[in-house]
Each structure stands twice: as C-alpha cells, then as structure tokens.
Design a protein around this motif. Structure first.
Motif, PDB file in Angstrom:
ATOM      1  N   ALA A 151       0.829  -1.211   0.000  1.00  0.00           N
ATOM      2  CA  ALA A 151       0.000   0.000   0.000  1.00  0.00           C
ATOM      3  C   ALA A 151       0.860   1.256   0.000  1.00  0.00           C
ATOM      4  N   LEU A 152       1.964   1.236   0.728  1.00  0.00           N
ATOM      5  CA  LEU A 152       2.862   2.391   0.748  1.00  0.00           C
ATOM      6  C   LEU A 152       3.403   2.702  -0.647  1.00  0.00           C
ATOM      7  N   LEU A 186      -6.442   5.875   0.103  1.00  0.00           N
ATOM      8  CA  LEU A 186      -7.070   5.058  -0.932  1.00  0.00           C
ATOM      9  C   LEU A 186      -6.262   3.791  -1.192  1.00  0.00           C
ATOM     10  N   ALA A 187      -4.941   3.918  -1.234  1.00  0.00           N
ATOM     11  CA  ALA A 187      -4.091   2.754  -1.482  1.00  0.00           C
ATOM     12  C   ALA A 187      -4.213   1.723  -0.357  1.00  0.00           C
ATOM     13  N   LEU A 242      -5.784  -3.498   1.625  1.00  0.00           N
ATOM     14  CA  LEU A 242      -6.331  -4.300   2.720  1.00  0.00           C
ATOM     15  C   LEU A 242      -7.649  -4.951   2.323  1.00  0.00           C
ATOM     16  N   GLY A 243      -8.455  -4.221   1.535  1.00  0.00           N
ATOM     17  CA  GLY A 243      -9.704  -4.823   1.049  1.00  0.00           C
ATOM     18  C   GLY A 243      -9.438  -5.990   0.127  1.00  0.00           C
ATOM     19  N   ARG A 284     -11.392  -4.932  -5.047  1.00  0.00           N
ATOM     20  CA  ARG A 284     -10.287  -4.027  -4.716  1.00  0.00           C
ATOM     21  C   ARG A 284     -10.669  -2.563  -4.919  1.00  0.00           C
ATOM     22  N   ASP A 285     -11.143  -2.222  -6.107  1.00  0.00           N
ATOM     23  CA  ASP A 285     -11.475  -0.831  -6.408  1.00  0.00           C
ATOM     24  C   ASP A 285     -12.739  -0.383  -5.678  1.00  0.00           C
ATOM     25  N   ALA A 286     -13.690  -1.288  -5.498  1.00  0.00           N
ATOM     26  CA  ALA A 286     -14.942  -0.940  -4.837  1.00  0.00           C
ATOM     27  C   ALA A 286     -14.714  -0.537  -3.383  1.00  0.00           C
ATOM     28  N   VAL A 287     -13.797  -1.235  -2.705  1.00  0.00           N
ATOM     29  CA  VAL A 287     -13.539  -0.940  -1.293  1.00  0.00           C
ATOM     30  C   VAL A 287     -13.047   0.490  -1.115  1.00  0.00           C
ATOM     31  N   GLY A 288     -12.154   0.908  -1.992  1.00  0.00           N
ATOM     32  CA  GLY A 288     -11.635   2.268  -1.895  1.00  0.00           C
ATOM     33  C   GLY A 288     -12.703   3.320  -2.096  1.00  0.00           C
TER      34      GLY A 288
END
Length: 291
Positions: free
Chosen positions: A11-12, A247-248, A253-254, A263-267
């Motif tokens: 994520a970083l 967002l990342a 994590l999602g 993945r994209d929906a969680v953000g």
C-alpha cells in the motif's frame, strides 16, 4: 501478521503514485477551476513514453523516466495553450466538453499508435526481492516509492518556497487581484497545467514497469485521481497526498482480506463514507489557499 505487513508495504508503494495523481489534479482544479478529464491520458502517456524509450530506443531506464516526465509537462503545456487558453472565461460546461473531447482524442491517438496489446517495460532491477524481516519488497517497487516521495516533496517545496509557487497560491485565492499585483495569469495557468500533467505522467512512468502499459490504463486512474482530490479536500496538497495513501491502504487491505475482485470498490466505498461525515474532504485549505 506477516501477511498484514506485506499488505502495508504494498500500500505504501501504491500510495506514493496515487498521491502524485491527486496532487497534480488538485493543482489544476484549485488554481484553474478546470475539470481535467485528460489527467488519466497523461498518466498513460507517461507509461507509454517510458516503454518507448526503454524498449524501442534502448535508453537507460533512469534516463527514460525523467524524459517521460518532461514530455508529460510539455504535453500539458500544449493542451493548455491550444485548448484552454482560447476558452478562458467560457462557462464550465463548455470547458468540460472541450476537455472530454481532448480525453477521447488522446485515447484514440494512443490506440492508433500503440494498438490494444498491453506493453511491459523492462527495468535494470534484479528479480530477487529485498527481504525486510518477513516482508518481501521488489527493488523496482522500492525505487517507485522513493521516487514518488521525492517528487511529492519537490512539489510541496515548489509551492511553498518558490516565487512560482507563491504566484500559484495567489492565483488560487484571487486571480483578479493577483493579476493586478503584476502576476502573469496566462503563464501561471500554463505552468499549473504543465506541472499537474507532469505529475500524472510521472505516476504512469513509475507504475508502468510495475504492471503493464495499456491504452485504457488512464480510465480508472482518472477516477481515482478525482476521488483522491475530493477525499483530501479541493486545493489541499497535503490532503491529496494523504488521500492517495488512504485510498491505497483501503484497496490493498480490502483486496487482501475481503476479495481482490472488490479491490477498487472498497476504496470508493471508503471515500463515500468519509464524505458523508465530512463533505469538504479531510483537509480544507486554511484561508482558501492552495498548498
């Protein structure tokens, strides 16, 4: 715990490039009041330029990246000069239609030149990952994180410590008064759009080698850039930076603990929840100033 740390590391790395996208877009939206629909295509442009220089011309990877960023800056300046300057003072609907037209034109030109097949960018980094305790990080991804953080710091210093940055912040606050004080508004608009475009191209050039380069890679990137700007607060560079990392982290994590398919929906769900309680975003600039 090892899996969690691995997700944090991923994520970083992703957050740094998201922050570049968000900072570039928030500068353009904040200073120029222009909804830049070409932002995603400038992101893709950076990726394709890195691919072209490395794979076709055989350039050194570390020379190809800054060259791709510089070309992104030049392309942004060209778009502002040829399209936006002639529409200065036009209503927002006309400007949006013009930018949508630029977005479609750029994407189709890209498809005509590069085709629909995904491209991979070769790099000089070893395939053997760097082990930090139990966390494996590829050398390429570590370089992407360092380069992204360097560009973020450079952008912040430019805005806060240089005369150009002060002029951009003054134009954001009141363009009419800034003009009366002797600031060349046309130059500031061109510089702002060019800088924002260069940051988008930088994100594409950095992430292109990590994943693949495609003509449609800018579509989702543009949506995420707009989401980051809204999440961080319009006109807030620190907000765009932190919003990119938020967002990342949400996506990573999602993807790891729920499903990679979401993945994209969680953000985006996280952004909706944040804005339900803080509609102005996480960081509203003090005194309506950018930066």
């Amino acid at each position: 715990m090892d899996q969690f740390l691995q997700h944090i590391a991923n994520a970083l790395i992703l957050g740094g490039t998201y922050a570049l996208l968000g900072i570039g877009l928030t500068l353009i939206l904040g200073v120029m009041k222009v909804v830049n629909f070409t932002h995603g295509e400038l992101y893709a442009f950076g990726g394709f330029m890195a691919y072209y220089f490395v794979s076709h011309l055989g350039w050194n990877f570390f020379i190809a990246l800054p060259t791709a960023i510089m070309l992104g800056i030049l392309l942004g300046a060209l778009i502002e000069r040829l399209v936006l300057r002639s529409m200065r003072g036009a209503d927002i609907d006309s400007t949006m239609v013009a930018m949508i037209g630029c977005w479609i034109a750029l994407q189709n030109i890209s498809l005509l030149i590069w085709g629909g097949v995904a491209k991979s960018v070769s790099t000089p980094f070893p395939t053997e990952p760097l082990m930090i305790g139990s966390v494996a990080v590829s050398w390429l991804r570590l370089f992407v994180l360092v380069a992204a953080i360097g560009l973020i710091i450079a952008s912040y210093v430019l805005l806060q410590r240089t005369s150009l940055g002060k002029a951009m912040r003054a134009t954001f606050q009141d363009s009419s008064t800034a003009s009366l004080m002797g600031i060349n508004i046309n130059f500031i608009y061109t510089a702002t759009f060019a800088l924002g475009s260069g940051l988008a191209a930088a994100a594409g050039a950095l992430l292109g080698p990590v994943f693949v380069v495609t003509t449609t890679m800018g579509n989702l990137a543009a949506l995420k850039a707009f989401s980051i700007v809204i999440l961080g607060g319009l006109g807030s560079v620190p907000g765009a930076m932190i919003g990119g990392f938020i967002l990342a982290f949400a996506e990573e994590l999602g993807s790891g603990y729920i499903s990679s398919g979401y993945r994209d929906a969680v953000g985006f769900i996280l952004i909706i929840l944040v804005l339900m309680f803080r509609p102005t975003g996480l960081f509203k600039p003090r005194g309506e100033r950018i930066g």
